[in-house]
Structures are given as structure tokens and as C-alpha cells.
Design a protein around this motif. Structure first.
Motif, PDB file in Angstrom:
ATOM      1  N   MET A  64      63.889  26.766  55.692  1.00  0.00           N
ATOM      2  CA  MET A  64      63.434  26.822  57.278  1.00  0.00           C
ATOM      3  C   MET A  64      61.959  26.006  57.028  1.00  0.00           C
ATOM      4  N   THR A  65      62.223  25.613  58.787  1.00  0.00           N
ATOM      5  CA  THR A  65      60.782  25.297  58.797  1.00  0.00           C
ATOM      6  C   THR A  65      59.779  25.687  60.113  1.00  0.00           C
ATOM      7  N   THR A  66      58.466  25.812  60.191  1.00  0.00           N
ATOM      8  CA  THR A  66      57.871  25.711  60.956  1.00  0.00           C
ATOM      9  C   THR A  66      57.836  24.866  62.147  1.00  0.00           C
ATOM     10  N   LEU A  67      57.891  25.182  63.261  1.00  0.00           N
ATOM     11  CA  LEU A  67      58.147  24.050  63.920  1.00  0.00           C
ATOM     12  C   LEU A  67      56.759  24.360  65.247  1.00  0.00           C
ATOM     13  N   VAL A  68      55.826  23.823  65.197  1.00  0.00           N
ATOM     14  CA  VAL A  68      54.660  24.359  66.881  1.00  0.00           C
ATOM     15  C   VAL A  68      54.974  23.027  68.054  1.00  0.00           C
ATOM     16  N   LEU A  69      55.229  23.635  69.192  1.00  0.00           N
ATOM     17  CA  LEU A  69      55.895  23.370  69.961  1.00  0.00           C
ATOM     18  C   LEU A  69      54.417  23.120  71.171  1.00  0.00           C
ATOM     19  N   ILE A  70      54.254  21.869  71.286  1.00  0.00           N
ATOM     20  CA  ILE A  70      53.353  21.924  72.517  1.00  0.00           C
ATOM     21  C   ILE A  70      53.923  21.223  73.754  1.00  0.00           C
ATOM     22  N   HIS A  71      53.304  21.955  74.721  1.00  0.00           N
ATOM     23  CA  HIS A  71      53.985  21.831  76.328  1.00  0.00           C
ATOM     24  C   HIS A  71      53.393  20.595  77.132  1.00  0.00           C
ATOM     25  N   GLY A  72      54.112  19.864  77.793  1.00  0.00           N
ATOM     26  CA  GLY A  72      53.918  18.855  78.190  1.00  0.00           C
ATOM     27  C   GLY A  72      52.901  19.273  80.087  1.00  0.00           C
ATOM     28  N   ALA A  73      52.854  18.370  80.499  1.00  0.00           N
ATOM     29  CA  ALA A  73      51.554  18.557  82.018  1.00  0.00           C
ATOM     30  C   ALA A  73      52.607  19.696  82.990  1.00  0.00           C
ATOM     31  N   LYS A 104      64.332  29.481  76.408  1.00  0.00           N
ATOM     32  CA  LYS A 104      65.737  29.599  76.382  1.00  0.00           C
ATOM     33  C   LYS A 104      65.765  28.266  74.751  1.00  0.00           C
ATOM     34  N   LEU A 105      64.462  27.708  74.632  1.00  0.00           N
ATOM     35  CA  LEU A 105      64.520  26.940  73.334  1.00  0.00           C
ATOM     36  C   LEU A 105      63.932  28.147  71.354  1.00  0.00           C
ATOM     37  N   ALA A 106      62.301  28.603  72.057  1.00  0.00           N
ATOM     38  CA  ALA A 106      62.552  29.125  70.511  1.00  0.00           C
ATOM     39  C   ALA A 106      63.595  30.434  70.401  1.00  0.00           C
ATOM     40  N   PRO A 107      64.225  31.045  70.792  1.00  0.00           N
ATOM     41  CA  PRO A 107      65.446  32.192  70.468  1.00  0.00           C
ATOM     42  C   PRO A 107      66.222  31.475  70.065  1.00  0.00           C
ATOM     43  N   LEU A 108      66.131  30.261  70.131  1.00  0.00           N
ATOM     44  CA  LEU A 108      67.497  29.416  69.274  1.00  0.00           C
ATOM     45  C   LEU A 108      66.933  28.896  68.190  1.00  0.00           C
ATOM     46  N   LEU A 109      65.724  28.231  68.105  1.00  0.00           N
ATOM     47  CA  LEU A 109      65.606  28.466  66.924  1.00  0.00           C
ATOM     48  C   LEU A 109      65.076  29.365  65.637  1.00  0.00           C
ATOM     49  N   GLU A 110      64.818  30.072  65.873  1.00  0.00           N
ATOM     50  CA  GLU A 110      64.395  31.657  65.369  1.00  0.00           C
ATOM     51  C   GLU A 110      65.398  31.994  64.804  1.00  0.00           C
ATOM     52  N   SER A 111      66.064  32.588  65.716  1.00  0.00           N
ATOM     53  CA  SER A 111      67.952  32.824  65.622  1.00  0.00           C
ATOM     54  C   SER A 111      68.570  31.785  63.716  1.00  0.00           C
ATOM     55  N   ALA A 112      68.913  30.656  63.821  1.00  0.00           N
ATOM     56  CA  ALA A 112      68.027  29.601  62.377  1.00  0.00           C
ATOM     57  C   ALA A 112      67.325  30.054  61.794  1.00  0.00           C
ATOM     58  N   GLY A 113      66.581  30.901  62.071  1.00  0.00           N
ATOM     59  CA  GLY A 113      66.165  31.236  60.646  1.00  0.00           C
ATOM     60  C   GLY A 113      64.180  30.472  60.593  1.00  0.00           C
ATOM     61  N   HIS A 114      64.676  29.332  61.366  1.00  0.00           N
ATOM     62  CA  HIS A 114      63.052  29.549  61.633  1.00  0.00           C
ATOM     63  C   HIS A 114      61.582  29.888  62.447  1.00  0.00           C
ATOM     64  N   THR A 115      60.777  28.662  62.163  1.00  0.00           N
ATOM     65  CA  THR A 115      59.271  30.296  62.497  1.00  0.00           C
ATOM     66  C   THR A 115      59.118  29.006  64.195  1.00  0.00           C
ATOM     67  N   VAL A 116      58.730  29.370  64.778  1.00  0.00           N
ATOM     68  CA  VAL A 116      58.102  28.666  66.075  1.00  0.00           C
ATOM     69  C   VAL A 116      57.075  29.102  66.344  1.00  0.00           C
ATOM     70  N   VAL A 117      55.825  28.519  66.554  1.00  0.00           N
ATOM     71  CA  VAL A 117      54.596  28.614  67.159  1.00  0.00           C
ATOM     72  C   VAL A 117      54.140  28.062  68.925  1.00  0.00           C
ATOM     73  N   ALA A 118      54.123  28.517  70.186  1.00  0.00           N
ATOM     74  CA  ALA A 118      54.415  27.688  71.007  1.00  0.00           C
ATOM     75  C   ALA A 118      53.490  27.857  71.876  1.00  0.00           C
ATOM     76  N   PRO A 119      52.090  27.600  71.898  1.00  0.00           N
ATOM     77  CA  PRO A 119      51.112  27.921  72.753  1.00  0.00           C
ATOM     78  C   PRO A 119      50.877  27.635  73.727  1.00  0.00           C
ATOM     79  N   ASP A 120      50.306  28.481  75.093  1.00  0.00           N
ATOM     80  CA  ASP A 120      49.505  28.110  76.077  1.00  0.00           C
ATOM     81  C   ASP A 120      48.548  26.446  75.610  1.00  0.00           C
ATOM     82  N   LEU A 121      48.552  25.230  76.160  1.00  0.00           N
ATOM     83  CA  LEU A 121      47.389  25.146  75.499  1.00  0.00           C
ATOM     84  C   LEU A 121      45.730  25.097  76.837  1.00  0.00           C
ATOM     85  N   PRO A 122      44.935  25.499  76.223  1.00  0.00           N
ATOM     86  CA  PRO A 122      43.504  25.512  76.778  1.00  0.00           C
ATOM     87  C   PRO A 122      43.833  25.112  78.775  1.00  0.00           C
TER      88      PRO A 122
END
Length: 237
Positions: free
Chosen positions: A1-10, A19-37
Motif C-alpha cells: 500500500m502507498t502513502t499519497l500526498v495530494l497537493i491541490h491546485g490554484a 470524494k477521492l481520498a475516501p476511495l484511496l483509503e478504502s483501498a488501503g492507502h494512506t492519504v495526506v491532503a493539506p491546505d497549502l498556506p
């Protein structure tokens, strides 16, 4: 399983992955999705934001993970993840550009965006009077970003978009073959994108070839319009 860090756009925040993060987590992946400063729920003053400060913020998240990560950058975040790879290449197993600005050293996002003459975004950006941030004319938001999204996703996004700091957009990237260039990279094309058009995406791939390229029959926001398909691609990255 993978740790994915998701960085959002402008103009976006971590909310875009809802909607995406729960799908990845249900497949066993770790998701880190921050708000950029200064984005999303983060209250940093936009005048204090630079490309370097965003990259260092994201790099700190990456190095805090238990294992090297897959680092995903949507749209504008392409320049952020590239700069993160220059800082901590040993902590990244793969860069994934999701309709992202994948640019060579010395080029800025503003340079690349101006060259994408068919984009609905560049001609419709409105700088704030302060000169610190910009927005996009509401009249084009649906077509530019969310053309294939459900009405409820569009309305949710519309309520959460925030002004984009301008300084990172005009800052040239500083990348090296030894560090950034050592990290494997993949590109996920969005075939119906009207913000970063397909010809622009393919020009960037020609300039910086990727190990793998995938295509989604999607607008600029596949995390809403094609979330299951995107989750499968990212889960296999």
C-alpha cells in the motif's frame, strides 16, 4: 500500500479531494491532503506566500511520513511538487502530475499559462487591487474547471474557492537533473480540460518526458467528475 500526498491546485484547498481520498483509503492507502498556506481553511496571510514557502511546507509533510510517498500535484500544484522533489528527492517514490504544470527549470507558471492561448483561465484572471492575489471571473468557472462535474460538486466548489496568491505563479522554478530529475514521474492527462488544455499538457510532456502517461476523459476536476477512475490510477502509481 502507498502513502499519497495530494497537493491541490490554484484557488482550491484540501476540500477538492473529498470524494477521492475516501476511495484511496478504502483501498488501503494512506492519504495526506493539506491546505497549502493561505488556501482553503488556512489563514496564512497571502502576502507571506512564496513558491519556496509552499514547497518547504509540503516537503515537511513528506519527510514526516513513515515511508517515501507518491506526491501528486493538480494543475498549479505541479510547480509545487517539482520544487518539493528538488528539496527531498529521496523521500518521493514518484511524482504524479494531474493536468499539472510540469515545467523545466527557469520557467514560471505564468510563462506556461500565457502560452496556452485556448485556456479559459488566463484571459479571465482578475488581480486584486492589492496585487497580492487573483480570482477568476465567475462566468467562466463552470466551463473552465467543472464542465463535467455534477451540479452539487460545482456548487460546493463555488462556495469554497479562494483567492490565489500571485507571487508563486511568476516565480521561475529552480530544478536540477541530479535531484528533481532523479525522481520518476507520471502524467495524468485530462482530455476535455479547458483550464490547462490538452495541447498544453502534451507540450509539457514533450519537454519533460514521463515514465508513464494516462488519459482520463475528464474536465479539469477528475477528483469530482471521474473520482473512481482517478483513484484506480493513483492507487497503482
Amino acid at each position: 500500500m502507498t502513502t499519497l500526498v495530494l497537493i491541490h491546485g490554484a484557488w482550491h484547498g484540501a476540500w477538492c479531494w473529498r470524494k477521492l481520498a475516501p476511495l484511496l483509503e478504502s483501498a488501503g492507502h494512506t492519504v495526506v491532503a493539506p491546505d497549502l498556506p493561505a488556501m482553503g481553511a488556512d489563514r496564512t496571510d497571502p502576502k507571506d506566500v512564496t513558491l519556496d514557502s509552499w514547497a518547504r511546507f509540503a516537503a515537511n509533510l513528506v519527510v514526516r511520513q513513515a515511508e517515501p510517498v507518491v506526491l501528486v500535484g493538480h494543475s498549479r500544484a505541479g510547480i509545487v511538487v517539482s520544487q518539493v522533489a528538488e528539496l527531498v528527492p529521496e523521500r518521493i517514490t514518484r511524482l504524479v502530475y494531474l493536468a499539472g504544470f510540469m515545467l523545466p527549470s527557469g520557467e514560471s507558471l505564468a510563462d506556461a499559462a500565457r502560452a496556452d492561448e485556448a485556456s479559459l483561465v488566463t484571459a479571465n484572471m482578475i488581480p486584486a487591487d492589492s496585487g497580492i492575489t487573483c480570482t477568476v471571473r465567475k462566468e467562466v468557472l463552470r466551463a473552465a474547471f467543472f464542465g463535467r462535474c455534477a451540479a452539487e460538486d460545482y456548487e460546493f466548489a463555488l462556495a469554497n474557492l479562494s483567492p490565489e496568491p500571485l507571487k508563486p505563479l511568476v516565480t521561475p522554478l529552480k530544478l536540477s537533473a541530479q535531484r528533481f530529475g532523479s525522481v520518476p514521474r507520471s502524467y495524468i492527462e485530462c482530455l476535455e480540460d479547458r483550464a490547462v488544455t490538452l495541447p498544453a499538457q502534451r507540450r509539457m510532456q514533450a519537454d519533460l518526458p514521463c515514465d508513464t502517461v494516462h488519459s482520463l476523459d475528464s474536465d479539469h476536476s477528475p477528483f469530482f467528475s471521474r473520482a473512481p477512475e482517478l483513484a484506480r490510477l493513483l492507487g497503482a502509481a
